[in-house]
Design a protein around this motif. Structure first.
Motif, PDB file in Angstrom:
ATOM      1  N   ASP A  39      57.946  82.152 -25.018  1.00 54.63           N
ATOM      2  CA  ASP A  39      56.514  82.010 -24.789  1.00 54.63           C
ATOM      3  C   ASP A  39      56.308  80.807 -23.881  1.00 54.63           C
ATOM      4  O   ASP A  39      57.283  80.155 -23.460  1.00 54.63           O
ATOM      5  CB  ASP A  39      55.762  81.852 -26.116  1.00 54.63           C
ATOM      6  CG  ASP A  39      54.276  82.233 -26.007  1.00 54.63           C
ATOM      7  OD1 ASP A  39      53.834  82.632 -24.898  1.00 54.63           O
ATOM      8  OD2 ASP A  39      53.555  82.134 -27.009  1.00 54.63           O
ATOM      9  N   GLU A  40      55.073  80.491 -23.579  1.00 49.60           N
ATOM     10  CA  GLU A  40      54.760  79.319 -22.767  1.00 49.60           C
ATOM     11  C   GLU A  40      53.393  78.796 -23.168  1.00 49.60           C
ATOM     12  O   GLU A  40      52.627  79.499 -23.839  1.00 49.60           O
ATOM     13  CB  GLU A  40      54.773  79.666 -21.274  1.00 49.60           C
ATOM     14  CG  GLU A  40      53.731  80.685 -20.867  1.00 49.60           C
ATOM     15  CD  GLU A  40      53.835  81.068 -19.395  1.00 49.60           C
ATOM     16  OE1 GLU A  40      54.870  80.782 -18.767  1.00 49.60           O
ATOM     17  OE2 GLU A  40      52.859  81.641 -18.870  1.00 49.60           O
ATOM     18  N   GLU A  41      53.103  77.560 -22.775  1.00 49.03           N
ATOM     19  CA  GLU A  41      51.813  76.965 -23.065  1.00 49.03           C
ATOM     20  C   GLU A  41      51.102  76.634 -21.770  1.00 49.03           C
ATOM     21  O   GLU A  41      51.729  76.221 -20.779  1.00 49.03           O
ATOM     22  CB  GLU A  41      51.976  75.722 -23.949  1.00 49.03           C
ATOM     23  CG  GLU A  41      52.348  76.120 -25.371  1.00 49.03           C
ATOM     24  CD  GLU A  41      52.552  74.935 -26.281  1.00 49.03           C
ATOM     25  OE1 GLU A  41      52.812  73.828 -25.770  1.00 49.03           O
ATOM     26  OE2 GLU A  41      52.482  75.131 -27.508  1.00 49.03           O
ATOM     27  N   LEU A  42      49.793  76.816 -21.787  1.00 49.88           N
ATOM     28  CA  LEU A  42      48.980  76.678 -20.593  1.00 49.88           C
ATOM     29  C   LEU A  42      47.866  75.668 -20.827  1.00 49.88           C
ATOM     30  O   LEU A  42      47.430  75.454 -21.957  1.00 49.88           O
ATOM     31  CB  LEU A  42      48.368  78.039 -20.223  1.00 49.88           C
ATOM     32  CG  LEU A  42      49.364  79.174 -19.997  1.00 49.88           C
ATOM     33  CD1 LEU A  42      48.647  80.519 -19.995  1.00 49.88           C
ATOM     34  CD2 LEU A  42      50.118  78.970 -18.687  1.00 49.88           C
ATOM     35  N   SER A  55      48.954  78.183 -26.295  1.00 47.92           N
ATOM     36  CA  SER A  55      50.055  79.097 -25.980  1.00 47.92           C
ATOM     37  C   SER A  55      49.528  80.350 -25.291  1.00 47.92           C
ATOM     38  O   SER A  55      48.411  80.807 -25.546  1.00 47.92           O
ATOM     39  CB  SER A  55      50.824  79.479 -27.246  1.00 47.92           C
ATOM     40  OG  SER A  55      50.058  80.317 -28.074  1.00 47.92           O
ATOM     41  N   HIS A  56      50.339  80.894 -24.406  1.00 48.76           N
ATOM     42  CA  HIS A  56      49.965  82.112 -23.683  1.00 48.76           C
ATOM     43  C   HIS A  56      49.648  83.240 -24.640  1.00 48.76           C
ATOM     44  O   HIS A  56      48.650  83.956 -24.479  1.00 48.76           O
ATOM     45  CB  HIS A  56      51.110  82.510 -22.745  1.00 48.76           C
ATOM     46  CG  HIS A  56      50.868  83.781 -21.989  1.00 48.76           C
ATOM     47  ND1 HIS A  56      51.247  85.016 -22.476  1.00 48.76           N
ATOM     48  CD2 HIS A  56      50.273  84.013 -20.785  1.00 48.76           C
ATOM     49  CE1 HIS A  56      50.898  85.944 -21.608  1.00 48.76           C
ATOM     50  NE2 HIS A  56      50.310  85.367 -20.574  1.00 48.76           N
ATOM     51  N   GLN A  90      45.955  85.035 -24.948  1.00 46.93           N
ATOM     52  CA  GLN A  90      45.748  86.449 -24.651  1.00 46.93           C
ATOM     53  C   GLN A  90      45.052  87.155 -25.810  1.00 46.93           C
ATOM     54  O   GLN A  90      44.164  87.982 -25.605  1.00 46.93           O
ATOM     55  CB  GLN A  90      47.086  87.126 -24.347  1.00 46.93           C
ATOM     56  CG  GLN A  90      47.708  86.677 -23.032  1.00 46.93           C
ATOM     57  CD  GLN A  90      46.784  86.897 -21.839  1.00 46.93           C
ATOM     58  OE1 GLN A  90      46.320  87.999 -21.601  1.00 46.93           O
ATOM     59  NE2 GLN A  90      46.519  85.830 -21.095  1.00 46.93           N
ATOM     60  N   PRO A 109      52.496  76.471 -16.198  1.00 47.60           N
ATOM     61  CA  PRO A 109      52.507  76.165 -17.629  1.00 47.60           C
ATOM     62  C   PRO A 109      52.843  74.707 -17.910  1.00 47.60           C
ATOM     63  O   PRO A 109      53.504  74.032 -17.106  1.00 47.60           O
ATOM     64  CB  PRO A 109      53.603  77.092 -18.182  1.00 47.60           C
ATOM     65  CG  PRO A 109      54.531  77.301 -17.034  1.00 47.60           C
ATOM     66  CD  PRO A 109      53.655  77.308 -15.809  1.00 47.60           C
ATOM     67  N   ARG A 128      57.611  76.155 -20.709  1.00 51.21           N
ATOM     68  CA  ARG A 128      58.102  77.463 -21.149  1.00 51.21           C
ATOM     69  C   ARG A 128      59.193  77.193 -22.174  1.00 51.21           C
ATOM     70  O   ARG A 128      59.982  76.269 -22.004  1.00 51.21           O
ATOM     71  CB  ARG A 128      58.668  78.272 -19.980  1.00 51.21           C
ATOM     72  CG  ARG A 128      57.630  78.699 -18.961  1.00 51.21           C
ATOM     73  CD  ARG A 128      58.231  79.662 -17.935  1.00 51.21           C
ATOM     74  NE  ARG A 128      57.229  80.169 -17.014  1.00 51.21           N
ATOM     75  CZ  ARG A 128      56.984  79.654 -15.816  1.00 51.21           C
ATOM     76  NH1 ARG A 128      57.682  78.603 -15.403  1.00 51.21           N
ATOM     77  NH2 ARG A 128      56.058  80.172 -15.038  1.00 51.21           N
TER      78      ARG A 128
END
Length: 264
Positions: free
Chosen positions: A106-109, A184-185, A189, A208, A211
């Protein structure tokens, strides 16, 4: 033929011959994991533990509710055996642990309020922004520092325990409190699916904050090793259930995971 039959029997043999209870540490990390008011795990982890018990009849899981900041102390105190979906770089590599290969990604934005003239450059210098973040989480922009007092000296930062609250603070348009949140992505979403009006309200960074690839962390010499946990997971990888669960929660498998997965 006899050798082939023996291989099938070996592959089908239970990972644990006797009844085994594994205690799993869980903290609030939605949608990957959380604990509801009844102490039951939710998110991807809740679904996965149910599936693991069904696929491995000799194994049961008990949940120990910890927190992002307390998870290391509770682990060292022996209060749980394994923790799912952790990046080794989040404070685990110098501990006496057994780490599996990555099983989730996952990744953070960065998230801010959309305003005229505001674009991705708004996130270039976070030291000039008021930030809201989750206490105990590791962030790329902080160099993975988690000591709140250290972070408060360098950043204008407020801490909470909820992505939902952080997004609400951004939407409240109170620049002195929160101009940027880190989300988090996968959570973002799901939030935008439930609140499509926020597509026009929120500015989301193109780059991001970090990741990450997440593993299973187990105690060395404990109830279950990292390899044993992967062997418990193997039937769900083979039949596609694990991939289905991951995608159902808007998450991703690490690149090459399915083609390169071999149970230890």
């Amino acid at each position: 033929m006899a050798m082939f039959s023996a291989a099938i029997m070996l592959a089908a043999a239970p990972v644990f011959a006797n009844e085994t209870e594994i205690t799993v540490g869980v903290y609030h990390f939605p949608p990957i994991a959380s604990v509801d008011d009844n102490g039951e795990p939710t998110g991807l982890l809740g679904d996965l533990l149910q599936e693991l018990e069904q696929a491995n009849p000799t194994v049961s899981f008990r949940v120990f509710h910890t927190s992002p900041k307390r998870r290391y102390l509770d682990f060292e105190a022996g209060l749980y055996d394994v923790i799912f979906f952790e990046s080794p770089g989040w404070g685990w590599t110098k501990r006496n642990v057994d780490i599996s290969r990555p099983i989730l990604a996952d990744e953070e934005l960065y998230v801010a309020l959309k305003k005229p003239g505001r674009d991705d450059s708004f996130f270039d210098d976070l030291e000039q922004r008021s930030i809201v973040a989750i206490s105990g989480y590791h962030y790329g922009f902080t160099g993975y520092e988690t000591d709140n007092s250290v972070l408060e000296q360098k950043f204008n930062i407020e801490f909470s325990d909820s992505h939902s609250r952080n997004i609400k603070l951004i939407k409240a348009d109170r620049p002195s409190v929160a101009e940027v949140a880190i989300v988090s992505h996968s959570y973002l979403q799901r939030h935008l699916t439930r609140h499509p009006e926020d597509w026009d309200e929120l500015l989301v960074s193109k780059k991001p904050d970090q990741r990450y690839q997440l593993s299973i962390i187990a105690r060395k010499g404990g109830t279950a090793s990292a390899d044993e946990m992967l062997r418990l997971l193997a039937p769900l990888v083979d039949n596609g259930r694990y991939r289905h669960l991951v995608e159902n929660w808007g998450l991703q498998l690490p690149a090459g995971f399915l083609t390169g997965f071999e149970a230890p």
